[in-house]
Write a protein that holds these residues in place. Structure first.
Motif, PDB file in Angstrom:
ATOM      1  N   ARG A  34     -44.558 -32.706 -78.579  1.00  0.00           N
ATOM      2  CA  ARG A  34     -44.710 -31.376 -79.157  1.00  0.00           C
ATOM      3  C   ARG A  34     -43.491 -30.510 -78.869  1.00  0.00           C
ATOM      4  NH1 ARG A  34     -49.732 -29.885 -81.022  1.00  0.00           N
ATOM      5  NH2 ARG A  34     -51.439 -31.254 -80.476  1.00  0.00           N
ATOM      6  N   THR A  35     -42.934 -30.648 -77.672  1.00  0.00           N
ATOM      7  CA  THR A  35     -41.826 -29.781 -77.291  1.00  0.00           C
ATOM      8  C   THR A  35     -40.580 -30.051 -78.111  1.00  0.00           C
ATOM      9  OG1 THR A  35     -41.273 -31.366 -75.550  1.00  0.00           O
ATOM     10  CG2 THR A  35     -42.627 -29.479 -74.939  1.00  0.00           C
ATOM     11  N   SER A  36     -40.528 -31.199 -78.798  1.00  0.00           N
ATOM     12  CA  SER A  36     -39.345 -31.512 -79.601  1.00  0.00           C
ATOM     13  C   SER A  36     -39.522 -31.144 -81.060  1.00  0.00           C
ATOM     14  CB  SER A  36     -39.029 -33.011 -79.502  1.00  0.00           C
ATOM     15  OG  SER A  36     -40.028 -33.769 -80.159  1.00  0.00           O
ATOM     16  N   CYS A  37     -40.652 -30.534 -81.409  1.00  0.00           N
ATOM     17  CA  CYS A  37     -40.962 -30.286 -82.812  1.00  0.00           C
ATOM     18  C   CYS A  37     -40.254 -29.076 -83.375  1.00  0.00           C
ATOM     19  CB  CYS A  37     -42.477 -30.097 -83.000  1.00  0.00           C
ATOM     20  SG  CYS A  37     -43.400 -31.618 -82.715  1.00  0.00           S
ATOM     21  N   GLY A  38     -39.704 -28.232 -82.536  1.00  0.00           N
ATOM     22  CA  GLY A  38     -39.037 -27.055 -83.042  1.00  0.00           C
ATOM     23  C   GLY A  38     -39.993 -25.936 -83.373  1.00  0.00           C
ATOM     24  N   ASN A  39     -41.267 -26.044 -82.999  1.00  0.00           N
ATOM     25  CA  ASN A  39     -42.255 -25.001 -83.237  1.00  0.00           C
ATOM     26  C   ASN A  39     -42.975 -24.714 -81.941  1.00  0.00           C
ATOM     27  OD1 ASN A  39     -42.150 -26.781 -85.856  1.00  0.00           O
ATOM     28  ND2 ASN A  39     -42.762 -24.745 -86.501  1.00  0.00           N
ATOM     29  N   ALA A  40     -43.161 -23.443 -81.628  1.00  0.00           N
ATOM     30  CA  ALA A  40     -43.912 -23.115 -80.428  1.00  0.00           C
ATOM     31  C   ALA A  40     -45.343 -23.581 -80.579  1.00  0.00           C
ATOM     32  CB  ALA A  40     -43.885 -21.599 -80.205  1.00  0.00           C
ATOM     33  N   ASP A  41     -45.950 -24.055 -79.481  1.00  0.00           N
ATOM     34  CA  ASP A  41     -47.334 -24.506 -79.503  1.00  0.00           C
ATOM     35  C   ASP A  41     -48.234 -23.281 -79.605  1.00  0.00           C
ATOM     36  OD1 ASP A  41     -49.805 -25.571 -79.152  1.00  0.00           O
ATOM     37  OD2 ASP A  41     -49.279 -26.781 -77.401  1.00  0.00           O
ATOM     38  N   GLN A  42     -48.917 -23.165 -80.735  1.00  0.00           N
ATOM     39  CA  GLN A  42     -49.757 -22.001 -80.966  1.00  0.00           C
ATOM     40  C   GLN A  42     -51.233 -22.263 -80.672  1.00  0.00           C
ATOM     41  OE1 GLN A  42     -48.697 -19.672 -84.597  1.00  0.00           O
ATOM     42  NE2 GLN A  42     -47.413 -21.439 -85.030  1.00  0.00           N
ATOM     43  N   SER A  43     -51.560 -23.435 -80.098  1.00  0.00           N
ATOM     44  CA  SER A  43     -52.969 -23.737 -79.867  1.00  0.00           C
ATOM     45  C   SER A  43     -53.543 -22.947 -78.700  1.00  0.00           C
ATOM     46  CB  SER A  43     -53.148 -25.232 -79.609  1.00  0.00           C
ATOM     47  OG  SER A  43     -52.609 -25.597 -78.351  1.00  0.00           O
ATOM     48  N   HIS A  44     -52.700 -22.548 -77.739  1.00  0.00           N
ATOM     49  CA  HIS A  44     -53.136 -21.790 -76.568  1.00  0.00           C
ATOM     50  C   HIS A  44     -54.264 -22.508 -75.821  1.00  0.00           C
ATOM     51  CE1 HIS A  44     -50.835 -18.080 -77.389  1.00  0.00           C
ATOM     52  NE2 HIS A  44     -51.009 -18.414 -78.650  1.00  0.00           N
ATOM     53  N   GLY A  45     -54.288 -23.812 -75.907  1.00  0.00           N
ATOM     54  CA  GLY A  45     -55.302 -24.574 -75.185  1.00  0.00           C
ATOM     55  C   GLY A  45     -56.660 -24.618 -75.857  1.00  0.00           C
ATOM     56  N   LEU A  46     -56.765 -24.091 -77.070  1.00  0.00           N
ATOM     57  CA  LEU A  46     -58.045 -24.144 -77.773  1.00  0.00           C
ATOM     58  C   LEU A  46     -58.369 -25.583 -78.171  1.00  0.00           C
ATOM     59  CD1 LEU A  46     -57.606 -21.059 -77.949  1.00  0.00           C
ATOM     60  CD2 LEU A  46     -58.525 -21.162 -80.271  1.00  0.00           C
ATOM     61  N   THR A  47     -59.630 -25.943 -78.029  1.00  0.00           N
ATOM     62  CA  THR A  47     -60.072 -27.248 -78.501  1.00  0.00           C
ATOM     63  C   THR A  47     -60.166 -27.209 -80.024  1.00  0.00           C
ATOM     64  OG1 THR A  47     -62.429 -26.707 -78.467  1.00  0.00           O
ATOM     65  CG2 THR A  47     -61.451 -27.528 -76.410  1.00  0.00           C
ATOM     66  N   PRO A  48     -60.207 -28.388 -80.689  1.00  0.00           N
ATOM     67  CA  PRO A  48     -60.377 -28.377 -82.145  1.00  0.00           C
ATOM     68  C   PRO A  48     -61.632 -27.627 -82.588  1.00  0.00           C
ATOM     69  CG  PRO A  48     -59.660 -30.540 -81.417  1.00  0.00           C
ATOM     70  CD  PRO A  48     -59.953 -29.744 -80.178  1.00  0.00           C
ATOM     71  N   ARG A  49     -62.722 -27.758 -81.857  1.00  0.00           N
ATOM     72  CA  ARG A  49     -63.939 -27.054 -82.238  1.00  0.00           C
ATOM     73  C   ARG A  49     -63.777 -25.544 -82.078  1.00  0.00           C
ATOM     74  NH1 ARG A  49     -69.002 -28.729 -83.169  1.00  0.00           N
ATOM     75  NH2 ARG A  49     -67.820 -30.220 -84.408  1.00  0.00           N
ATOM     76  N   GLU A  50     -63.096 -25.106 -81.008  1.00  0.00           N
ATOM     77  CA  GLU A  50     -62.848 -23.672 -80.828  1.00  0.00           C
ATOM     78  C   GLU A  50     -61.960 -23.137 -81.947  1.00  0.00           C
ATOM     79  OE1 GLU A  50     -63.213 -23.846 -75.940  1.00  0.00           O
ATOM     80  OE2 GLU A  50     -61.240 -23.698 -76.903  1.00  0.00           O
ATOM     81  N   GLN A  51     -60.950 -23.926 -82.353  1.00  0.00           N
ATOM     82  CA  GLN A  51     -60.096 -23.503 -83.467  1.00  0.00           C
ATOM     83  C   GLN A  51     -60.901 -23.376 -84.754  1.00  0.00           C
ATOM     84  OE1 GLN A  51     -56.860 -26.411 -83.333  1.00  0.00           O
ATOM     85  NE2 GLN A  51     -55.502 -24.785 -82.661  1.00  0.00           N
ATOM     86  N   LEU A  52     -61.833 -24.304 -84.973  1.00  0.00           N
ATOM     87  CA  LEU A  52     -62.640 -24.235 -86.182  1.00  0.00           C
ATOM     88  C   LEU A  52     -63.542 -23.009 -86.167  1.00  0.00           C
ATOM     89  CD1 LEU A  52     -63.579 -25.383 -88.845  1.00  0.00           C
ATOM     90  CD2 LEU A  52     -65.102 -26.936 -87.597  1.00  0.00           C
ATOM     91  N   VAL A  53     -64.128 -22.704 -85.012  1.00  0.00           N
ATOM     92  CA  VAL A  53     -64.959 -21.507 -84.897  1.00  0.00           C
ATOM     93  C   VAL A  53     -64.128 -20.259 -85.175  1.00  0.00           C
ATOM     94  CG1 VAL A  53     -66.250 -20.054 -83.279  1.00  0.00           C
ATOM     95  CG2 VAL A  53     -66.698 -22.516 -83.386  1.00  0.00           C
ATOM     96  N   VAL A  54     -62.920 -20.209 -84.632  1.00  0.00           N
ATOM     97  CA  VAL A  54     -62.041 -19.060 -84.874  1.00  0.00           C
ATOM     98  C   VAL A  54     -61.709 -18.950 -86.362  1.00  0.00           C
ATOM     99  CG1 VAL A  54     -59.740 -18.104 -84.467  1.00  0.00           C
ATOM    100  CG2 VAL A  54     -61.054 -19.033 -82.558  1.00  0.00           C
ATOM    101  N   LYS A  55     -61.431 -20.065 -87.009  1.00  0.00           N
ATOM    102  CA  LYS A  55     -61.143 -20.062 -88.449  1.00  0.00           C
ATOM    103  C   LYS A  55     -62.314 -19.465 -89.223  1.00  0.00           C
ATOM    104  CE  LYS A  55     -60.705 -23.215 -92.376  1.00  0.00           C
ATOM    105  NZ  LYS A  55     -59.794 -22.334 -93.169  1.00  0.00           N
ATOM    106  N   LEU A  56     -63.522 -19.882 -88.888  1.00  0.00           N
ATOM    107  CA  LEU A  56     -64.699 -19.407 -89.607  1.00  0.00           C
ATOM    108  C   LEU A  56     -64.954 -17.929 -89.333  1.00  0.00           C
ATOM    109  CD1 LEU A  56     -66.967 -22.542 -89.160  1.00  0.00           C
ATOM    110  CD2 LEU A  56     -65.873 -21.765 -91.269  1.00  0.00           C
ATOM    111  N   VAL A  57     -64.723 -17.499 -88.094  1.00  0.00           N
ATOM    112  CA  VAL A  57     -64.838 -16.076 -87.766  1.00  0.00           C
ATOM    113  C   VAL A  57     -63.856 -15.282 -88.620  1.00  0.00           C
ATOM    114  CG1 VAL A  57     -64.401 -14.336 -85.981  1.00  0.00           C
ATOM    115  CG2 VAL A  57     -65.712 -16.390 -85.415  1.00  0.00           C
ATOM    116  N   ALA A  58     -62.620 -15.784 -88.716  1.00  0.00           N
ATOM    117  CA  ALA A  58     -61.591 -15.091 -89.494  1.00  0.00           C
ATOM    118  C   ALA A  58     -61.939 -15.039 -90.974  1.00  0.00           C
ATOM    119  CB  ALA A  58     -60.234 -15.764 -89.289  1.00  0.00           C
TER     120      ALA A  58
END
Length: 209
Positions: free
Chosen positions: A135-159
């Protein structure tokens, strides 16, 4: 005959993809959907060889769709199709089980190559960070902030404006579990409001601005 499923919430995109794919006489689009939450059921019914799935769709991201297809499992290779030229998103897609990542601006010259790679079960990536790179070589900052995939999905649905009760119904979770995922996401993101979750979802490309 090779079978394809197209999942994108823009009809013009679906029509364009269908036109390109069906130029091959032995390729057939057997299903089209505009809602991420309907992709799995459509894939189960149509059993496509390849699913071309937009990253940003209502109810479920393309990455979560790829994960669901792998978990089911289905004999379907997944191509994540996106406007975002992001190594981080490519890594997330491959980790979820997708085998190809294609930026929409590259579709005219690379779509057929990507599909042909999938039909022989080879990975394809149109961004500068191929699967397997750190990930560190991808040229993009890691924006996951440690969220699990399920937490990201919940955030998406909230948004997207879904209530905790509606999210629970969509994901087959108890309301208490949904609330726990939402609270964990807020804690990890250091936000204290729905507006904060929405801002994160936009920055992380979970939803379109």
């Amino acid at each position: 005959m090779k079978r394809f499923l197209i999942a994108d919430d823009h009809e013009a995109v679906r029509s364009g993809l269908r036109a390109v794919l069906e130029q091959r006489t032995d390729w057939e689009v057997v299903a089209e959907v505009s809602d991420g939450g309907k992709v799995l059921s459509a894939a189960i019914e149509s059993q496509p060889h390849v699913a071309i799935v937009d990253f940003s769709m209502p109810r479920m991201t393309g990455v979560e769709v790829a994960r669901r297809i792998r978990e089911y499992p289905l004999p379907t290779e997944v191509l994540i199709f996106t406007v975002h030229n992001s190594g981080l998103l490519a890594e997330q897609a491959f980790e979820a089980g997708a085998r190809a990542f294609l930026v929409k601006s590259d579709a005219n010259r690379l779509l057929l190559a990507a599909v042909e790679s999938l039909l022989v079960h080879r990975r394809f990536c149109s961004v500068s960070c191929p699967s397997g790179a750190n990930r560190t070589s991808c040229g993009n900052a890691d924006q996951s902030h440690g969220l699990t995939p399920r937490e990201q999905l919940v955030v998406k649905l909230v948004a997207e404006g879904y209530s905790n009760k509606s999210i629970s119904a969509l994901l087959n979770l108890s309301v208490k579990t949904t609330e726990a995922h939402r609270a964990a996401a807020m804690r990890k993101l250091d936000v204290n409001s729905t507006a904060g979750l929405v801002r994160y979802a936009v920055r992380a490309s979970l939803v379109e601005a």
